[in-house]
Design a protein around this motif. Structure first.
Motif, PDB file in Angstrom:
ATOM      1  N   VAL A   1       0.880  -1.134  -0.024  1.00 39.95           N
ATOM      2  CA  VAL A   1       0.131   0.019   0.200  1.00 39.95           C
ATOM      3  C   VAL A   1       1.025   1.289  -0.076  1.00 39.95           C
ATOM      4  CG1 VAL A   1      -2.029  -0.857   1.011  1.00 39.95           C
ATOM      5  CG2 VAL A   1      -0.049  -0.235   2.469  1.00 39.95           C
ATOM      6  N   GLU A   2       0.141   2.364  -0.776  1.00 39.27           N
ATOM      7  CA  GLU A   2       1.052   3.492  -0.645  1.00 39.27           C
ATOM      8  C   GLU A   2       0.148   4.722   0.172  1.00 39.27           C
ATOM      9  OE1 GLU A   2       1.729   5.311  -4.393  1.00 39.27           O
ATOM     10  OE2 GLU A   2       3.327   6.688  -3.781  1.00 39.27           O
ATOM     11  N   LEU A   3       0.415   4.941   1.189  1.00 37.90           N
ATOM     12  CA  LEU A   3      -0.301   5.795   2.154  1.00 37.90           C
ATOM     13  C   LEU A   3      -0.002   7.317   2.068  1.00 37.90           C
ATOM     14  CD1 LEU A   3      -0.153   3.617   5.478  1.00 37.90           C
ATOM     15  CD2 LEU A   3      -1.567   3.370   3.475  1.00 37.90           C
ATOM     16  N   GLU A   4      -1.032   8.030   2.313  1.00 41.08           N
ATOM     17  CA  GLU A   4      -0.922   9.506   2.285  1.00 41.08           C
ATOM     18  C   GLU A   4      -0.469  10.028   3.575  1.00 41.08           C
ATOM     19  OE1 GLU A   4      -3.667  12.245  -0.310  1.00 41.08           O
ATOM     20  OE2 GLU A   4      -3.919  10.142  -0.881  1.00 41.08           O
ATOM     21  N   GLN A   5       0.254  11.086   3.692  1.00 43.05           N
ATOM     22  CA  GLN A   5       0.827  11.627   5.003  1.00 43.05           C
ATOM     23  C   GLN A   5       1.067  10.513   6.179  1.00 43.05           C
ATOM     24  OE1 GLN A   5      -3.205  12.967   5.599  1.00 43.05           O
ATOM     25  NE2 GLN A   5      -3.180  14.371   4.027  1.00 43.05           N
ATOM     26  N   PHE A   6       1.861   9.598   5.493  1.00 43.30           N
ATOM     27  CA  PHE A   6       2.484   8.683   6.334  1.00 43.30           C
ATOM     28  C   PHE A   6       3.709   9.107   6.729  1.00 43.30           C
ATOM     29  CE2 PHE A   6       4.147   4.405   7.509  1.00 43.30           C
ATOM     30  CZ  PHE A   6       3.183   4.059   8.448  1.00 43.30           C
TER      31      PHE A   6
END
Lengths: 340, 265
Positions: free
Chosen positions: A256-261
């Motif tokens: 998974v590619e997460l935002e604001q991580f």
């Protein structure tokens, strides 16, 4: 009958220790500072006639070195190797009469010459009887329509076409054993399937012993009943592929590619996932170099969907993919004690 | 008998297919042929220019020099025709493609060299023959049958010397990974075989006779026909030098083949 007998085989390379930088490169010119690399370290195994065996392992595990010793290119540092009644590196010329070799993307056909003429040259080299040659050519045509490629010079073939021609050519002189080193590397999925079917069919008809190496689990699974897993020069698994599949077939890598991580919260995520989804061994969560986060999940223990739902609830997801388990992960799992 | 013919038959088969394929690049053939004509022609031209102002070069006449020059062209031709793949050895080694030569039940040097046949060598051959006939006509050399046999023997051994030097030079890449500069070095020295060794100072005379024996490529053998009375003992050694060097070159090649470890794939 065992066609291959390998006992405590090792190959060590003496490699110059490289220094860094320009001055280091200059120093190396005069350096005598060697280190020993154990490319293959004390491996033993036997192969029955007619078997298809898959050598699986990450890059640099020692697969190619093993194949090079088995095909007579390299002399082992120690141990014994006996194939089809010969010691490969000692009786090279006699030994290679009854073997076939296909090495990844490097063709062994004549670059400038049309495919069919290459076959005719092979007929002369191996002194193939006309009736055997004709029989084989007929078989090749039945299994895989080759005729269209006959008049084309090898250099004009696509990678996939060339691979298929190389494979067919390796069967032409009815060898007892064939080595395939990474036969599916660089091929797209449909050609990969064609290559696998061709190898499988030819093995079925000809009963040729086949030894192939691969760095991806998929093509070994598709072809072999027996698997030898090799890492850092040693065999870490040798056995039935079904057993292997039962354990690793259930594994998927969720990426998974997460935002604001931020990197710091990877431990938090790892911990909460561990608490939320208890397994025999905690689900490995790691951050890849490209910023993606990957979780290796055993579907027998935890539903992949549940893990995904949980992550989606907690973090906004930019992108995701699900992949089969990578060889590197298989190797890690085995070290952790699975498959014993 | 059949065994004896195995390699010649195989060679003819591979090379005829190769030539057929190469014929598709006609423009390449013509342009490089013109290049070779100009290059070798320039050699003759510079001789002509030199002898425009002097009549003898350290006792050697214009036509005698043409004779030696032509002899060396003829002696170098076989290395170009049959052994041209030697120039690609470094790149095969570096890219790991050399590995395929281990997998056929053939002599590896045969298999490797049979893969390339440089048809452009024929241009050099034609030029060499023309110059040779011209020079021996001008010099009034009478060709008897034994003399002709001697010529062929000497040309054969001269070719062997050139081929052996090139094989040894390129075989260094089995250990170093790169041999282009060594190979070009030897090839350039081969160019000096076109001149009488006597025009060099004593250091180079020794070098070209005993260390890098290119004096045996054209000069010493030519003396048999040009100055039979002046022939020194060394000239008789030409065939021996050729055979010994080739054996040595083959051993170096073989040692290289056995010690090469190949790149991982």
């Amino acid at each position: 009958m065992n066609i291959v007998k390998i006992e405590s085989l090792s190959k060590h390379f003496k490699i110059l220790k490289r220094s860094e930088g320009f001055i280091g490169a200059f120093k190396d010119l005069f350096s005598r500072d060697y280190k020993i690399i154990k490319a293959v370290d004390n491996i033993s195994f036997k192969v029955q006639e007619g078997e298809i065996i898959g050598f699986l392992g990450p890059n640099g595990a020692g697969k190619s070195t093993t194949i090079k010793m088995m095909s007579g290119v390299l002399e082992p540092t120690s141990g014994s190797i006996f194939i089809n009644g010969y010691i490969p590196y000692k009786d090279r010329k006699k030994y290679v009469k009854n073997i076939g070799v296909v090495f990844g993307q490097r063709t062994q056909l004549w670059w400038e010459i049309p495919v069919i003429e290459s076959f005719k040259i092979l007929k002369e080299i191996y002194k193939i009887e006309p009736h055997i040659y004709n029989e084989n050519m007929k078989l090749f045509n039945e299994l895989f329509n080759l005729k269209a490629l006959y008049p084309i010079p090898v250099r004009k073939l696509s990678l996939g076409q060339r691979m298929l021609c190389d494979i067919v050519a390796s069967f032409l002189h009815n060898p007892k054993i064939i080595f395939f080193d990474e036969p599916t590397i660089g091929l797209d999925v449909s050609v990969k399937n064609k290559v696998q079917t061709l190898i499988k069919d030819l093995n079925k008809v000809k009963k040729t012993t086949i030894i192939l190496t691969s760095h991806d689990t998929g093509s070994v699974e598709a072809l072999c009943r027996r698997l030898i897993l090799i890492d850092k020069g040693s065999i870490i698994y040798d056995g039935d592929i079904l057993k292997f599949n039962r354990i690793f077939g259930a594994y998927r890598t969720l990426k998974v590619e997460l935002e604001q991580f931020e990197g710091s919260s990877i431990e938090v995520l790892s911990k909460t996932i561990g608490e939320k989804f208890p397994c025999k061994l905690p689900i490995p969560v790691r951050k890849d170099d490209d910023g993606w986060i990957s979780l290796t999940i055993n579907q027998d223990e935890v539903k992949l969907q549940d893990v995904l739902n949980y992550i989606m609830k907690e973090y906004p997801i930019k992108d995701l993919k699900i992949e089969e388990i990578e060889t590197e992960d298989v190797v890690r799992k085995i070290y952790e004690g699975e498959l014993v | 008998m059949k065994r004896f013919l195995y390699y010649p038959r195989l060679y003819t088969l591979i090379v005829s297919q190769y030539i057929k394929a190469r014929m598709q690049y006609r423009a390449d053939f013509f342009i490089s042929s013109i290049g070779i004509l100009l290059e070798s022609g320039a050699g003759f031209f510079s001789l002509w220019v030199i002898f425009h102002s002097i009549s003898k070069l350290v006792g050697w006449s214009y036509n005698e020099l043409i004779f030696i020059y032509a002899f060396s062209l003829l002696a170098i031709t076989p290395s170009q025709l049959f052994f041209d793949n030697i120039w690609h050895l470094s790149s095969h080694i570096r890219q790991g493609t050399f590995i395929k030569y281990y997998f056929r039940p053939l002599n590896m040097m045969f298999y490797y060299m049979s893969e390339v046949f440089d048809i452009k060598g024929f241009t050099k051959l034609a030029l060499g023959i023309a110059a040779f006939i011209y020079a021996s006509f001008k010099l009034g050399i009478t060709w008897t049958f034994p003399k002709f046999i001697l010529l062929l023997t000497l040309l054969f051994s001269s070719s062997l010397i050139m081929i052996s030097l090139m094989i040894m030079a390129s075989s260094t890449c089995f250990w170093t990974g790169e041999a282009s500069s060594v190979l070009i070095f030897v090839f350039k020295f081969g160019e000096y075989s076109k001149y009488p060794i006597t025009i060099f100072n004593s250091f180079f005379k020794l070098l070209f006779t005993y260390i890098i024996p290119i004096g045996f490529v054209a000069f010493y053998p030519s003396k048999f026909f040009l100055r039979p009375t002046e022939t020194n003992i060394l000239a008789y050694l030409s065939p021996v030098a050729g055979i010994l060097l080739f054996v040595l070159a083959y051993l170096v090649w073989k040692k290289g083949v056995n010690s090469w470890t190949g790149t991982g794939s």
